[in-house]
Design an enzyme around this catalytic site. Structure first.
Site, PDB file in Angstrom:
ATOM      1  N   ASP A 184       7.432   3.178  -1.202  1.00 27.70           N
ATOM      2  CA  ASP A 184       6.033   3.320  -0.808  1.00 27.70           C
ATOM      3  C   ASP A 184       5.231   3.872  -1.983  1.00 27.70           C
ATOM      4  O   ASP A 184       5.675   4.769  -2.698  1.00 27.70           O
ATOM      5  CB  ASP A 184       5.919   4.257   0.413  1.00 27.70           C
ATOM      6  CG  ASP A 184       4.583   4.125   1.116  1.00 27.70           C
ATOM      7  OD1 ASP A 184       4.560   3.647   2.255  1.00 27.70           O
ATOM      8  OD2 ASP A 184       3.550   4.507   0.517  1.00 27.70           O
ATOM      9  N   ILE A 185       4.039   3.346  -2.174  1.00 21.66           N
ATOM     10  CA  ILE A 185       3.187   3.748  -3.297  1.00 21.66           C
ATOM     11  C   ILE A 185       2.675   5.189  -3.126  1.00 21.66           C
ATOM     12  O   ILE A 185       2.314   5.839  -4.110  1.00 21.66           O
ATOM     13  CB  ILE A 185       2.017   2.744  -3.430  1.00 21.66           C
ATOM     14  CG1 ILE A 185       1.460   2.727  -4.828  1.00 21.66           C
ATOM     15  CG2 ILE A 185       0.924   2.999  -2.408  1.00 21.66           C
ATOM     16  CD1 ILE A 185       0.549   1.540  -5.110  1.00 21.66           C
ATOM     17  N   HIS A 228       6.804  -3.571   8.925  1.00 20.45           N
ATOM     18  CA  HIS A 228       7.596  -2.807   7.964  1.00 20.45           C
ATOM     19  C   HIS A 228       8.074  -1.527   8.614  1.00 20.45           C
ATOM     20  O   HIS A 228       7.337  -0.886   9.360  1.00 20.45           O
ATOM     21  CB  HIS A 228       6.774  -2.473   6.708  1.00 20.45           C
ATOM     22  CG  HIS A 228       5.468  -1.809   7.011  1.00 20.45           C
ATOM     23  ND1 HIS A 228       4.362  -2.522   7.460  1.00 20.45           N
ATOM     24  CD2 HIS A 228       5.088  -0.507   6.982  1.00 20.45           C
ATOM     25  CE1 HIS A 228       3.364  -1.684   7.680  1.00 20.45           C
ATOM     26  NE2 HIS A 228       3.770  -0.450   7.408  1.00 20.45           N
TER      27      HIS A 228
END
Ligand code: 5GP
Ligand code: ZN
Length: 114
Positions: free
Chosen positions: A32-33, A100
């Site tokens: 995850d960013i 997701h």
């Protein structure tokens, strides 16, 4: 089946760089960013479906594989222990409408329902 406006379809197509962790025939997993824990990996079917309920209806075998990939990531990174979150709907935080699972772990998380 992909959606050109979908950021996760663009990541899966290789059009946006990402920190890829696992790739299988049906699943990709990338970091995850904006991580919330030492391990925060998004496990994503290649097929564009909006959420976990659509995935369960359309491809339960892919949902089972997604959970297996989550377990493998947790085995590698956090002693096999993990939280698997599927935000389903904008009011509970879903911001990307390509299903997701968030694999979260690597810290003592405790439990909070919100
Ligand atoms: P949701 O809010 O839909 O449950 O989760 C979407 C997640 O995708 C968020 O945690 C957000 O940080 C992550 N995210 C959004 N855009 C990107 C991106 O371009 N790359 C990566 N690696 N993660 C992203
Ligand atoms: Zn998509």
């Amino acid at each position: 089946m992909s959606d050109t406006d979908c950021i996760f379809c663009q990541i899966i197509a290789g059009e946006i760089p990402t920190d890829m962790v696992v790739e299988t025939e049906t699943i990709v997993a990338f970091r995850d960013i904006a991580p919330h824990a030492p391990t925060h990996v998004l496990v994503v079917p290649r097929q564009h479906l909006a959420d976990i309920t659509d995935l369960a209806a359309a491809a339960p075998d892919v949902l089972a594989e997604l959970i297996d990939v989550a377990q493998r990531i947790a085995d590698d990174e956090c002693d096999g222990q993990f939280r698997l979150i599927f935000n389903t709907g904008p009011r509970v935080g879903q911001s990307v409408f390509h299903v997701h699972g968030h694999v979260i772990g690597g810290a003592d998380l405790g439990w909070s329902p919100a």
